[in-house]
Design an enzyme around this catalytic site. Structure first.
Site, PDB file in Angstrom:
ATOM      1  N   CYS A  19      22.307   3.011 -15.163  1.00  0.00           N
ATOM      2  CA  CYS A  19      22.929   1.846 -14.541  1.00  0.00           C
ATOM      3  C   CYS A  19      22.063   0.641 -14.912  1.00  0.00           C
ATOM      4  CB  CYS A  19      22.959   2.076 -13.031  1.00  0.00           C
ATOM      5  SG  CYS A  19      23.739   0.760 -12.105  1.00  0.00           S
ATOM      6  N   CYS A  56       8.598  -3.063 -24.574  1.00  0.00           N
ATOM      7  CA  CYS A  56       8.024  -4.252 -23.925  1.00  0.00           C
ATOM      8  C   CYS A  56       7.841  -4.109 -22.415  1.00  0.00           C
ATOM      9  CB  CYS A  56       8.872  -5.486 -24.230  1.00  0.00           C
ATOM     10  SG  CYS A  56      10.485  -5.496 -23.404  1.00  0.00           S
ATOM     11  N   CYS A 103      12.791  -8.025 -26.271  1.00  0.00           N
ATOM     12  CA  CYS A 103      12.156  -7.689 -27.554  1.00  0.00           C
ATOM     13  C   CYS A 103      13.127  -7.227 -28.632  1.00  0.00           C
ATOM     14  CB  CYS A 103      11.077  -6.637 -27.346  1.00  0.00           C
ATOM     15  SG  CYS A 103      11.727  -5.006 -26.893  1.00  0.00           S
ATOM     16  N   CYS A 126      17.467  -4.726 -25.980  1.00  0.00           N
ATOM     17  CA  CYS A 126      16.636  -5.364 -24.964  1.00  0.00           C
ATOM     18  C   CYS A 126      16.646  -6.875 -25.181  1.00  0.00           C
ATOM     19  CB  CYS A 126      15.210  -4.824 -25.054  1.00  0.00           C
ATOM     20  SG  CYS A 126      14.068  -5.619 -23.907  1.00  0.00           S
ATOM     21  N   CYS A 173      12.377  -0.826 -20.816  1.00  0.00           N
ATOM     22  CA  CYS A 173      12.277  -0.774 -22.273  1.00  0.00           C
ATOM     23  C   CYS A 173      10.899  -0.216 -22.613  1.00  0.00           C
ATOM     24  CB  CYS A 173      12.452  -2.174 -22.865  1.00  0.00           C
ATOM     25  SG  CYS A 173      12.131  -2.252 -24.641  1.00  0.00           S
TER      26      CYS A 173
END
Length: 143
Positions: free
Chosen positions: A128, A107, A58, A55, A104
């Site tokens: 995707c 976060c 984070c 991510c 995510c």
């Protein structure tokens, strides 16, 4: 944004001013406002190196290169996340469609969407994902 109401509190609380300083405008729009980068323009669309995709907000590990495949859709595609704990899914009713948004789970950053048209010999799913929502950490194949 016409996504379903999000009452979830994520473990990593983001400071908007800090995110605006740290992220590119595209990374910010994608992760914080569920924007989508143009097809075939993302940094990781054709990446084939071994490693982990994290991510961009984070640094939570999300996908490994072994789960990446060429779907032809114009965005990086994976048939599964790193594990069942790293992804949060929400119903997305934007653009006159009903889709499953992928975020995510640490976060709440918008990553992309998941569809049921992935490789049938794997999970049948296609995550995707916007390149702008990811950072790539290269690793040797045998790690």
């Amino acid at each position: 944004m016409s996504h379903d109401t999000d009452d979830k509190t994520y473990p990593y609380q983001k400071d908007d001013a800090e995110l605006r300083r740290r992220l590119t405008p595209m990374q910010y729009e994608v992760t914080q406002h569920a924007a989508t980068e143009r097809a075939f323009t993302g940094e990781y669309t054709d990446t084939e190196d071994a490693g982990i995709y994290k991510c961009v907000v984070c640094s939570t590990p999300l996908f490994e290169s072994g789960a990446k495949f060429h779907s032809g859709c114009g965005w990086p595609s994976y048939f599964k996340p790193l594990n069942g704990e790293v992804i949060d899914e929400k119903i997305d009713r934007t653009h006159g469609m009903v889709r499953v948004e992928v975020r995510c789970n640490h976060c709440g950053a918008h990553l992309g969407h998941v569809f049921e048209d992935g490789p049938r010999d794997k999970t049948g799913l296609r995550y995707c994902i916007n390149s702008a929502a990811l950072n790539f950490e290269s690793r040797p194949e045998n790690e």
